[in-house]
Enzyme design. Structure first.
Site, PDB file in Angstrom:
ATOM      1  N   ASP A 174       0.819  -1.216   0.000  1.00 18.42           N
ATOM      2  CA  ASP A 174       0.000   0.000   0.000  1.00 18.42           C
ATOM      3  C   ASP A 174       0.853   1.267   0.000  1.00 18.42           C
ATOM      4  OD1 ASP A 174      -2.350   1.481  -0.026  1.00 18.42           O
ATOM      5  OD2 ASP A 174      -2.588   1.456   2.154  1.00 18.42           O
ATOM      6  N   ASP A 183      -1.133 -10.015  -5.166  1.00 16.34           N
ATOM      7  CA  ASP A 183      -2.466  -9.527  -4.811  1.00 16.34           C
ATOM      8  C   ASP A 183      -3.357  -9.748  -6.020  1.00 16.34           C
ATOM      9  OD1 ASP A 183      -4.762  -8.211  -4.111  1.00 16.34           O
ATOM     10  OD2 ASP A 183      -3.856  -6.226  -3.922  1.00 16.34           O
ATOM     11  N   GLU A 185       2.144  -2.679  -5.132  1.00 15.51           N
ATOM     12  CA  GLU A 185       1.898  -1.270  -4.783  1.00 15.51           C
ATOM     13  C   GLU A 185       3.140  -0.614  -4.188  1.00 15.51           C
ATOM     14  OE1 GLU A 185      -1.683   0.146  -2.953  1.00 15.51           O
ATOM     15  OE2 GLU A 185      -2.936  -1.300  -4.010  1.00 15.51           O
TER      16      GLU A 185
END
Length: 278
Positions: A37, A178, A67
């Protein structure tokens, strides 16, 4: 660091002698996959420090990150470049990255496969490496996000499964990333019989099921609470006679500790897993 662990055998007790544990771990391949993130600016420096602390503590042979952003790379490179080879899946915006432990893996080559219909700059990062003389194909990706893009991420899964199942029979293939996939989407695409889902192979441990859990992880201000197994690890073993096999041994969720700033390292839990070599 705390972790929820599941294993195909009895987990090491907390008081196990370090020398014995290290001896066993040297005979295994260890891997972390984690959406970190990096797009979230909130408390980014402390979360980046925490990420490096986890990676140093677990010292995995392979680290697959999603990310990632340039500030994270600069921070990580200063602390981890002596130990790991960095392979980036992009340069702009956010992207994926692999870290390969120099003392354990030899990088042969790498490539980026673009998903032709992505609207979110998503791709598949691939590296071919040698581990104890055996060829491994390592893959990571961050599949298309959001409900509206279900068809595209299912196409992306289908492409990855096709590539894994058609790899040479003397090579082991590992994917971690992911996927943003719901179980019904995976069922709709179908997983080839030659490919196994690590979590399923280890008996579907409930404590390792949810990697995106807004009930427990408060990094995102989301009014509704939901839990999904977005982050997944897939294995296709080598099947030529005489070639060593990798088998799932254990998995654990990491990143469960809240930091002093009040955030977790990421809005996703990471997965730490080990594979035995037979």
């Amino acid at each position: 660091m705390e972790a929820e662990e599941a294993s195909s055998s009895t987990p090491n007790p907390a008081g196990a002698k370090k020398d014995t544990t290290r001896s066993k771990e040297e005979d295994m391949l260890s891997l972390i996959t984690w959406n970190v993130d990096g797009l979230d600016d909130e408390d980014q420096p402390e979360r980046a420090r925490s990420l490096c602390s986890y990676l140093t503590s677990y010292s995995a042979d392979v680290v697959l990150l999603q990310e990632i952003v340039q500030p994270y790379i600069r921070f990580m490179h200063k602390r981890l470049a002596d130990t790991y080879t960095f392979i980036k899946g992009g340069e702009e915006g956010y992207f994926t990255m692999m870290l390969l432990k120099k003392s354990r893996l030899t990088l042969l080559n790498s490539e980026i496969v673009i998903f032709p219909k992505t609207r979110m700059m998503r791709n598949l990062l691939i590296a071919q490496v040698l581990f104890r003389g055996q060829k491994l194909h390592l893959m990571t990706s961050h599949f298309e996000s959001c409900k509206a893009n279900s068809a595209e991420r299912m196409r992306q899964l289908g492409l990855v499964m096709k590539m894994m199942s058609k790899a040479p029979d003397d090579e082991t293939v590992l994917f971690g990333g992911d996927t943003n996939l719901r179980d019904y989407e995976v069922a709709s695409v179908g997983i080839p019989s030659s490919v196994c889902d690590l979590w399923e192979q280890l008996g579907e441990p409930e404590k390792c099921r949810y990697t995106w859990d807004t009930r427990a992880n408060t990094n995102k201000d989301i009014s509704f609470k939901c839990r999904f197994r977005f982050d997944r690890v897939y294995l296709r073993r080598a099947f030529r006679d005489g070639v060593p096999r990798l088998d799932p041994h254990s998995m654990a969720l990491i990143g469960l500790e809240k930091l002093r700033c009040g955030c977790f390292t990421s809005d996703h839990w990471g997965i730490y897993c080990q594979f035995s070599v037979e």
